[in-house]
Design a protein around this motif. Structure first.
Motif, mmCIF file in Angstrom:
data_model
loop_
_atom_site.group_PDB
_atom_site.id
_atom_site.type_symbol
_atom_site.label_atom_id
_atom_site.label_comp_id
_atom_site.label_asym_id
_atom_site.label_seq_id
_atom_site.Cartn_x
_atom_site.Cartn_y
_atom_site.Cartn_z
ATOM 1 N N ALA A 90 0.824 -1.202 0.000
ATOM 2 C CA ALA A 90 0.000 0.000 0.000
ATOM 3 C C ALA A 90 0.866 1.263 0.000
ATOM 4 O O ALA A 90 0.545 2.255 -0.683
ATOM 5 C CB ALA A 90 -0.930 -0.005 1.209
ATOM 6 N N ALA A 91 1.969 1.229 0.740
ATOM 7 C CA ALA A 91 2.850 2.393 0.829
ATOM 8 C C ALA A 91 3.528 2.707 -0.493
ATOM 9 O O ALA A 91 3.970 3.844 -0.724
ATOM 10 C CB ALA A 91 3.910 2.174 1.910
ATOM 11 N N ASN A 92 3.608 1.707 -1.378
ATOM 12 C CA ASN A 92 4.283 1.882 -2.661
ATOM 13 C C ASN A 92 3.316 1.799 -3.843
ATOM 14 O O ASN A 92 3.740 1.562 -4.979
ATOM 15 C CB ASN A 92 5.387 0.833 -2.807
ATOM 16 N N ALA A 93 2.054 2.036 -3.581
ATOM 17 C CA ALA A 93 1.057 1.986 -4.654
ATOM 18 C C ALA A 93 1.281 3.078 -5.691
ATOM 19 O O ALA A 93 0.737 2.999 -6.808
ATOM 20 C CB ALA A 93 -0.346 2.101 -4.065
ATOM 21 N N ASP A 94 2.059 4.095 -5.350
ATOM 22 C CA ASP A 94 2.333 5.177 -6.297
ATOM 23 C C ASP A 94 3.566 4.913 -7.151
ATOM 24 O O ASP A 94 4.017 5.800 -7.884
ATOM 25 C CB ASP A 94 2.510 6.498 -5.543
ATOM 26 N N LEU A 95 4.123 3.700 -7.091
ATOM 27 C CA LEU A 95 5.273 3.347 -7.922
ATOM 28 C C LEU A 95 4.829 2.562 -9.144
ATOM 29 O O LEU A 95 3.842 1.825 -9.117
ATOM 30 C CB LEU A 95 6.280 2.505 -7.130
ATOM 31 N N VAL A 96 5.574 2.719 -10.227
ATOM 32 C CA VAL A 96 5.384 1.913 -11.427
ATOM 33 C C VAL A 96 6.701 1.221 -11.738
ATOM 34 O O VAL A 96 7.780 1.762 -11.478
ATOM 35 C CB VAL A 96 4.928 2.753 -12.637
ATOM 36 N N SER A 97 6.632 0.001 -12.239
ATOM 37 C CA SER A 97 7.848 -0.754 -12.574
ATOM 38 C C SER A 97 7.863 -1.067 -14.057
ATOM 39 O O SER A 97 6.819 -1.333 -14.669
ATOM 40 C CB SER A 97 7.918 -2.049 -11.760
ATOM 41 N N HIS A 98 9.060 -1.026 -14.633
ATOM 42 C CA HIS A 98 9.247 -1.326 -16.051
ATOM 43 C C HIS A 98 10.488 -2.192 -16.215
ATOM 44 O O HIS A 98 11.503 -1.981 -15.543
ATOM 45 C CB HIS A 98 9.384 -0.044 -16.870
ATOM 46 N N GLU A 99 10.406 -3.147 -17.101
ATOM 47 C CA GLU A 99 11.478 -4.111 -17.340
ATOM 48 C C GLU A 99 12.202 -3.764 -18.636
ATOM 49 O O GLU A 99 11.581 -3.483 -19.658
ATOM 50 C CB GLU A 99 10.868 -5.506 -17.430
ATOM 51 N N TYR A 100 13.551 -3.798 -18.585
ATOM 52 C CA TYR A 100 14.371 -3.453 -19.740
ATOM 53 C C TYR A 100 15.451 -4.519 -19.960
ATOM 54 O O TYR A 100 15.701 -5.352 -19.086
ATOM 55 C CB TYR A 100 15.051 -2.099 -19.531
ATOM 56 N N LEU A 101 16.094 -4.454 -21.115
ATOM 57 C CA LEU A 101 17.268 -5.280 -21.351
ATOM 58 C C LEU A 101 18.356 -4.918 -20.344
ATOM 59 O O LEU A 101 18.310 -3.849 -19.727
ATOM 60 C CB LEU A 101 17.780 -5.075 -22.780
ATOM 61 N N ALA A 102 19.324 -5.805 -20.171
ATOM 62 C CA ALA A 102 20.386 -5.584 -19.184
ATOM 63 C C ALA A 102 21.364 -4.527 -19.700
ATOM 64 O O ALA A 102 22.471 -4.821 -20.150
ATOM 65 C CB ALA A 102 21.111 -6.890 -18.885
ATOM 66 N N GLU A 103 20.914 -3.271 -19.620
ATOM 67 C CA GLU A 103 21.720 -2.139 -20.070
ATOM 68 C C GLU A 103 21.775 -1.104 -18.956
ATOM 69 O O GLU A 103 20.737 -0.708 -18.420
ATOM 70 C CB GLU A 103 21.116 -1.527 -21.330
ATOM 71 N N PRO A 104 22.962 -0.649 -18.583
ATOM 72 C CA PRO A 104 23.094 0.318 -17.492
ATOM 73 C C PRO A 104 22.786 1.732 -17.952
ATOM 74 O O PRO A 104 22.780 2.031 -19.148
ATOM 75 C CB PRO A 104 24.565 0.176 -17.095
#
Length: 254
Positions: A90-104
């Protein structure tokens, strides 16, 4: 040292060194190279056998007098978050996550540097440069992704790479039977978010969505307080001499 892929992996043993988790112990590791077309298959087999990946190396403890390091994996399909974990979600409901290739990226390294300086000033990674970080992310022959966690920003979902503030990053391997959390870091100034816990919960969600039964957390070291958090995600299995065995700690009830 020959790092070319062969029909059978070649294993090596490190010299004894001071243990970073138990000051009274000395550690040794057995390791092999993960290179070539068979690297993903080999990584699966070795991870299931208690190895961890670091760049193109798979390693596991081979200490002469200590067996404190125990491989841990969460049973995704049986997992239900406890009350305290639901509060973290609930405390992190304002976060979004995205997955990418292994690139820094330079933004990732800036957060990584901030995390190390605040939490691991005396650790083995404390002097890592931007090039070292790039190698940690890029030097992989297996199915590796970078997952970024950002504050949700209006309209950012329309962009190829959202621009909300970056709060956490996970480097993750996808295997045949699960997700292996290779390394993760986060903004240490927002401790009330419990971002380490949140990233594990998000990986459980991702694994379940992919139909994968496990999330691998690496080693739990009994007697090391910094590792205690790993046993809170129940039910889970520990790799013991007879194989993977179910572990339940009845003290973790909240």
């Amino acid at each position: 040292m020959n790092t070319q892929a062969t029909s059978s992996p070649q294993f090596y043993l490190t010299a004894p060194a001071a243990c970073p988790y138990l000051p009274q112990e000395m550690e040794r590791k057995v390791f092999t190279h993960l290179v070539g077309e068979r690297a993903p298959e080999l990584n699966d087999l070795l991870t299931q056998g208690g190895f961890r990946r670091s760049q193109n190396i798979a390693y596991r403890p081979a200490c002469e007098t200590c067996r404190a390091c125990i491989s841990v994996r969460i049973l995704v399909n049986e997992f239900t978050p406890r009350r305290s974990m639901r509060r973290v979600l609930a405390a992190n409901a304002d976060l979004v996550s995205h997955e990418y290739l292994a690139e820094p990226s330079s933004e990732q390294y800036s957060l990584f540097r901030h995390y190390l300086d605040a939490r691991h000033q005396k650790g083995g990674m404390s002097d890592m440069s931007v090039l070292d970080y790039a190698m940690m992310v890029e030097d992989t022959h297996v199915h590796t992704k970078v997952i970024e966690y950002r504050l949700r920003e209006e309209g950012s979902g329309l962009k190829e790479r959202p621009q909300g503030e970056l709060l956490a990053v996970a480097l993750t391997d996808r295997m045949g039977d699960g997700l292996s959390m290779v390394y993760s870091f986060y903004n240490p100034e927002v401790a009330d978010r419990s971002l380490g816990t949140f990233m594990i919960l998000d990986h459980i969600r991702r694994a379940k969505a992919l139909g994968l039964p496990h999330v691998y957390l690496g080693y739990w070291v009994k007697g090391s307080r910094k590792m205690d958090y790993k046993t809170k995600f129940l039910p889970q299995e520990h790799l013991m001499p007879r194989g993977w065995e179910r572990y339940n700690d009845e003290t973790n009830t909240t």
